[in-house]
Design a protein around this motif. Sequence first.
Motif, PDB file in Angstrom:
ATOM      1  N   ALA A   1       0.829  -1.208   0.000  1.00  0.00           N
ATOM      2  CA  ALA A   1       0.000   0.000   0.000  1.00  0.00           C
ATOM      3  C   ALA A   1       0.864   1.258   0.000  1.00  0.00           C
ATOM      4  O   ALA A   1       0.529   2.257  -0.656  1.00  0.00           O
ATOM      5  N   GLN A   2       1.971   1.226   0.728  1.00  0.00           N
ATOM      6  CA  GLN A   2       2.892   2.365   0.763  1.00  0.00           C
ATOM      7  C   GLN A   2       3.448   2.648  -0.632  1.00  0.00           C
ATOM      8  O   GLN A   2       3.447   3.795  -1.100  1.00  0.00           O
ATOM      9  N   VAL A   3       3.909   1.621  -1.297  1.00  0.00           N
ATOM     10  CA  VAL A   3       4.461   1.785  -2.646  1.00  0.00           C
ATOM     11  C   VAL A   3       3.393   2.289  -3.599  1.00  0.00           C
ATOM     12  O   VAL A   3       3.633   3.188  -4.416  1.00  0.00           O
ATOM     13  N   ARG A   4       2.192   1.756  -3.489  1.00  0.00           N
ATOM     14  CA  ARG A   4       1.114   2.183  -4.370  1.00  0.00           C
ATOM     15  C   ARG A   4       0.788   3.668  -4.180  1.00  0.00           C
ATOM     16  O   ARG A   4       0.577   4.403  -5.151  1.00  0.00           O
ATOM     17  N   ALA A   5       0.773   4.120  -2.931  1.00  0.00           N
ATOM     18  CA  ALA A   5       0.474   5.530  -2.656  1.00  0.00           C
ATOM     19  C   ALA A   5       1.556   6.449  -3.200  1.00  0.00           C
ATOM     20  O   ALA A   5       1.264   7.503  -3.775  1.00  0.00           O
TER      21      ALA A   5
END
Length: 251
Positions: free
Chosen positions: A115-119
């Motif tokens: 989720a961090q990478v996606r954001a």
Amino acid sequence: MRDRADDARRLIACLDLTNLNETCTPADIDALVKRAQTPEGDVAAICIWPRFVAQARAILPETIHLATVVNFPAGGEDVEATVRETKQAVADGADEIDLVIAYRRVAADPAFVEAQVRAVKAAAGSARLKAILETGELTDPDLILSASEAALRGGADFLKTSTGKVPVSATPEAARILLQVIANGGGAVGFKPSGGIKTYEDAKLYRDMAEEVCGAGWPTPDRFRLGASGVLTDLLAVAGGDGRGGETSGY
């Protein structure tokens, strides 16, 4: 078999010439930009602190990419702060973002890393996103594999081994895990070993491994980068047919 001088030039073209020293000054950035334009050809990119991006953008040739780091070097968990940092870097002119993932969360919660990478990928827009996994701190091959897969699910454009700020940086063992994940995913994602790359032989080892795992001709500057500062002296010496430089300090 490639000619050594030509081979060194190919490696120079894959180099992310880096200054992430805590003592870096505006004058150091000016010098880095000049150094990136070598007699043997331009490097692929420079990689610098976010506070210097606007300065570098004003003087860097369009042929050389401008990379900066976010969530660096600690790999914290404040996603909103990292998103803000990323948006500012892109606004200042960065076209590549090197993100340190929250690598301490990988073992218990790889979905957080995804989720961090996606954001951050969304915040980066058209800028290329390199996910720094800090493989020397993960140590366990299964954790390195899990981090790699989480970063890819999040949309990372590159997998990068290290910040260069911990005792263990890039290693062949970790590199092979990242490359196998990339190859299993079709080879569209790039690979960047970083930290501890000092000589032509060091650089060649990672390039040859990338070719072995991902296929002949795969390691182009669009898919293969070397994160280093000290290696350029040695690559230039080999490319010019001169005595070896053997520079050993720096990233």
